[in-house]
Design a protein around this motif. Structure first.
Motif, mmCIF file in Angstrom:
data_model
loop_
_atom_site.group_PDB
_atom_site.id
_atom_site.type_symbol
_atom_site.label_atom_id
_atom_site.label_comp_id
_atom_site.label_asym_id
_atom_site.label_seq_id
_atom_site.Cartn_x
_atom_site.Cartn_y
_atom_site.Cartn_z
ATOM 1 N N ILE A 188 0.862 -1.181 0.000
ATOM 2 C CA ILE A 188 0.000 0.000 0.000
ATOM 3 C C ILE A 188 0.895 1.227 0.000
ATOM 4 O O ILE A 188 1.574 1.513 0.973
ATOM 5 C CB ILE A 188 -0.953 -0.021 1.208
ATOM 6 C CG1 ILE A 188 -1.920 -1.197 1.033
ATOM 7 C CG2 ILE A 188 -1.704 1.290 1.345
ATOM 8 C CD1 ILE A 188 -3.071 -1.227 1.997
ATOM 9 N N THR A 189 0.914 1.932 -1.140
ATOM 10 C CA THR A 189 1.805 3.079 -1.275
ATOM 11 C C THR A 189 1.230 4.282 -0.545
ATOM 12 O O THR A 189 0.074 4.301 -0.148
ATOM 13 C CB THR A 189 1.982 3.462 -2.752
ATOM 14 O OG1 THR A 189 0.712 3.911 -3.244
ATOM 15 C CG2 THR A 189 2.442 2.277 -3.582
ATOM 16 N N ARG A 190 2.074 5.302 -0.404
ATOM 17 C CA ARG A 190 1.649 6.510 0.284
ATOM 18 C C ARG A 190 0.490 7.172 -0.463
ATOM 19 O O ARG A 190 -0.426 7.722 0.129
ATOM 20 C CB ARG A 190 2.839 7.460 0.393
ATOM 21 C CG ARG A 190 2.631 8.523 1.447
ATOM 22 C CD ARG A 190 3.791 9.484 1.471
ATOM 23 N NE ARG A 190 5.039 8.841 1.904
ATOM 24 C CZ ARG A 190 6.213 9.474 1.946
ATOM 25 N NH1 ARG A 190 6.288 10.736 1.564
ATOM 26 N NH2 ARG A 190 7.297 8.856 2.345
ATOM 27 N N ARG A 191 0.556 7.096 -1.819
ATOM 28 C CA ARG A 191 -0.482 7.692 -2.649
ATOM 29 C C ARG A 191 -1.832 6.991 -2.426
ATOM 30 O O ARG A 191 -2.867 7.629 -2.269
ATOM 31 C CB ARG A 191 -0.058 7.560 -4.119
ATOM 32 C CG ARG A 191 -0.493 8.678 -5.006
ATOM 33 C CD ARG A 191 0.142 8.526 -6.379
ATOM 34 N NE ARG A 191 1.405 9.230 -6.519
ATOM 35 C CZ ARG A 191 1.511 10.563 -6.617
ATOM 36 N NH1 ARG A 191 0.435 11.306 -6.567
ATOM 37 N NH2 ARG A 191 2.678 11.140 -6.765
ATOM 38 N N ARG B 197 -2.708 5.227 0.167
ATOM 39 C CA ARG B 197 -3.120 5.508 1.538
ATOM 40 C C ARG B 197 -3.795 6.878 1.632
ATOM 41 O O ARG B 197 -4.879 7.022 2.215
ATOM 42 C CB ARG B 197 -1.890 5.458 2.448
ATOM 43 C CG ARG B 197 -2.117 5.933 3.879
ATOM 44 C CD ARG B 197 -0.841 5.767 4.700
ATOM 45 N NE ARG B 197 -0.521 4.354 4.845
ATOM 46 C CZ ARG B 197 -0.921 3.590 5.867
ATOM 47 N NH1 ARG B 197 -1.658 4.126 6.818
ATOM 48 N NH2 ARG B 197 -0.588 2.336 5.936
ATOM 49 N N ALA B 198 -3.154 7.906 1.050
ATOM 50 C CA ALA B 198 -3.714 9.266 1.117
ATOM 51 C C ALA B 198 -5.084 9.306 0.449
ATOM 52 O O ALA B 198 -6.024 9.933 0.950
ATOM 53 C CB ALA B 198 -2.765 10.253 0.442
ATOM 54 N N GLY B 199 -5.207 8.604 -0.682
ATOM 55 C CA GLY B 199 -6.484 8.600 -1.401
ATOM 56 C C GLY B 199 -7.586 7.955 -0.583
ATOM 57 O O GLY B 199 -8.684 8.511 -0.455
ATOM 58 N N LEU B 200 -7.307 6.797 0.009
ATOM 59 C CA LEU B 200 -8.326 6.092 0.782
ATOM 60 C C LEU B 200 -8.733 6.877 2.028
ATOM 61 O O LEU B 200 -9.909 6.949 2.379
ATOM 62 C CB LEU B 200 -7.815 4.704 1.194
ATOM 63 C CG LEU B 200 -7.606 3.699 0.065
ATOM 64 C CD1 LEU B 200 -7.078 2.387 0.627
ATOM 65 C CD2 LEU B 200 -8.898 3.456 -0.685
ATOM 66 N N CYS C 90 -10.883 11.370 -3.297
ATOM 67 C CA CYS C 90 -9.858 10.328 -3.292
ATOM 68 C C CYS C 90 -8.745 10.669 -4.277
ATOM 69 O O CYS C 90 -7.562 10.628 -3.952
ATOM 70 C CB CYS C 90 -10.507 8.980 -3.640
ATOM 71 S SG CYS C 90 -9.346 7.620 -3.797
ATOM 72 N N ALA D 171 -4.845 11.627 -3.559
ATOM 73 C CA ALA D 171 -3.783 10.795 -4.132
ATOM 74 C C ALA D 171 -2.842 11.632 -4.980
ATOM 75 O O ALA D 171 -1.620 11.472 -4.931
ATOM 76 C CB ALA D 171 -4.400 9.664 -4.957
ATOM 77 N N ALA E 122 -0.522 13.698 -2.793
ATOM 78 C CA ALA E 122 0.428 12.990 -1.930
ATOM 79 C C ALA E 122 1.815 12.998 -2.552
ATOM 80 O O ALA E 122 1.959 12.949 -3.770
ATOM 81 C CB ALA E 122 -0.046 11.552 -1.713
ATOM 82 N N ASP F 238 6.232 8.058 -3.342
ATOM 83 C CA ASP F 238 6.919 7.100 -2.467
ATOM 84 C C ASP F 238 8.406 7.148 -2.748
ATOM 85 O O ASP F 238 8.822 7.357 -3.876
ATOM 86 C CB ASP F 238 6.407 5.694 -2.731
ATOM 87 C CG ASP F 238 4.973 5.546 -2.261
ATOM 88 O OD1 ASP F 238 4.758 5.585 -1.052
ATOM 89 O OD2 ASP F 238 4.088 5.432 -3.121
#
Lengths: 99, 233
Positions: A32-35, A37-40, B222, B226, B229, B232
């Motif tokens: 589970i990437t940071r992106r 995670r942020a979206g969810l 969402c 995303a 963010a 990574d």
């Protein structure tokens, strides 16, 4: 209970269980990437804003007063129900005054 | 591995239920509000209680009531339930190291009862070297009983109160959504998803009939989060 309501509830139950169990299950396959995670994490607040925006846009002075009262009391007390009841009371008050 | 191995005992279950009592009390109060709203949305007592018992996810149930109609917009209601509960994917993922050792039966039972509050308390417990995963089941059951019972009470209360618009009760649902948004607010980073959700909802509500604006708003929030963010490493 009508069959329609039962079907709706069972579908919702399947959705909530899939979300509760799905992350544990998925962890076996994908990181589970940071992106992601942020979206969810952002979805619930966006959904609340989505429900409120048309109410705020279409509503009159009573609804505006209700929103302000709900937000102010929630911020002051940190209590969901107190905030919601303050909003309801404000709406009832303004409607009574306007009637 | 051995010292880290998860346990699953009735003592852990009782401890979880005890430690989560304050959360259960909060859930009880919230459930009364949900019961009143469910009555107002036209659900029968049994239907409201069944929804709380089987779905057991407050915010998504409130959202469903906001979309409730005759005929029921099934697909939109289900998609909204997935959207609002998608954050549970993260809670479950974080439990992988702890629950993986329990075996699938116990792990998937435990996962069915997680909620934000019990999850947070359980992870604090684990950080303090608690290994008993039944803590999550005990806490989850305490909240479940409070939530289901108070839904029934709230529904009965709503039926007694009756007369909707003069009392302002039709505004209880939007008011609850506003207070939930405040409770969810973590800081300025949430402003983007909030505006994206609200703005998209207004646009979609103007273009398409029905409750799709709720799903569209969630999806927009969402994507906004995303996109915002950082990459990574």
């Amino acid at each position: 209970m009508t069959p329609d309501v039962l079907v709706a509830i069972i579908g919702m139950a399947a959705a909530s269980y899939a979300c509760r169990a799905g992350g544990f299950w998925l962890m076996g396959f994908v990181p589970i990437t940071r992106r992601v995670r942020a979206g969810l994490e952002a979805i619930p607040i966006a959904v609340m804003a989505a429900i409120l925006a048309p109410v705020a846009a279409r509503g009159g002075p009573a609804e505006a007063a209700g929103l302000v009262a709900a937000l102010a009391v929630m911020r002051a007390t940190g209590n969901d129900l107190a905030g919601a009841l303050a909003g309801v009371a404000a709406v009832a008050l303004v409607r009574t005054l306007a009637a | 591995m051995a010292e880290d191995a998860a346990t699953f005992t009735s003592a852990g279950l009782r401890r979880g239920a005890r430690r989560c009592l304050a959360l259960a009390a909060a859930s009880f109060v919230y459930g009364i509000g949900f019961g009143v709203m469910a009555d107002h949305a036209g659900l029968a007592l049994g239907e409201a209680v069944a929804m709380s018992a089987l779905v057991y996810a407050g915010a998504s149930q409130v959202v469903a009531l906001g979309m409730w109609d005759d005929p029921i917009p099934f697909l939109a209601v289900w998609l909204a339930a997935i959207a609002v509960n998608a954050r549970y994917l993260l809670l479950g993922a974080a439990l992988r190291p702890w629950l993986a050792g329990l075996g699938p039966g116990r792990a998937y039972l435990t996962l069915g009862l997680i909620s934000d509050g019990t999850w947070a308390l359980a992870l604090r417990e684990r950080a303090a070297s608690g290994r008993d995963a039944a803590f999550l089941v005990g806490g989850g059951l305490a909240l479940w009983v409070a939530w289901v019972g108070s839904t029934g009470l709230g529904h009965a209360l709503g039926a007694v109160l009756g007369a909707p618009s003069a009392l302002g009760l039709d505004f209880l649902l939007p008011a609850f959504c506003a207070t939930i948004a405040i409770a969810l607010w973590r800081g300025r980073g949430d402003l983007g998803p909030l505006l994206a959700g609200g703005g998209t909802a207004l646009a979609v509500a103007a273009l398409i009939d029905g409750p799709w604006y709720v799903v569209a708003g969630g999806a927009a929030g969402c994507l906004a989060a995303a996109a915002g963010a950082t990459h990574d490493a």
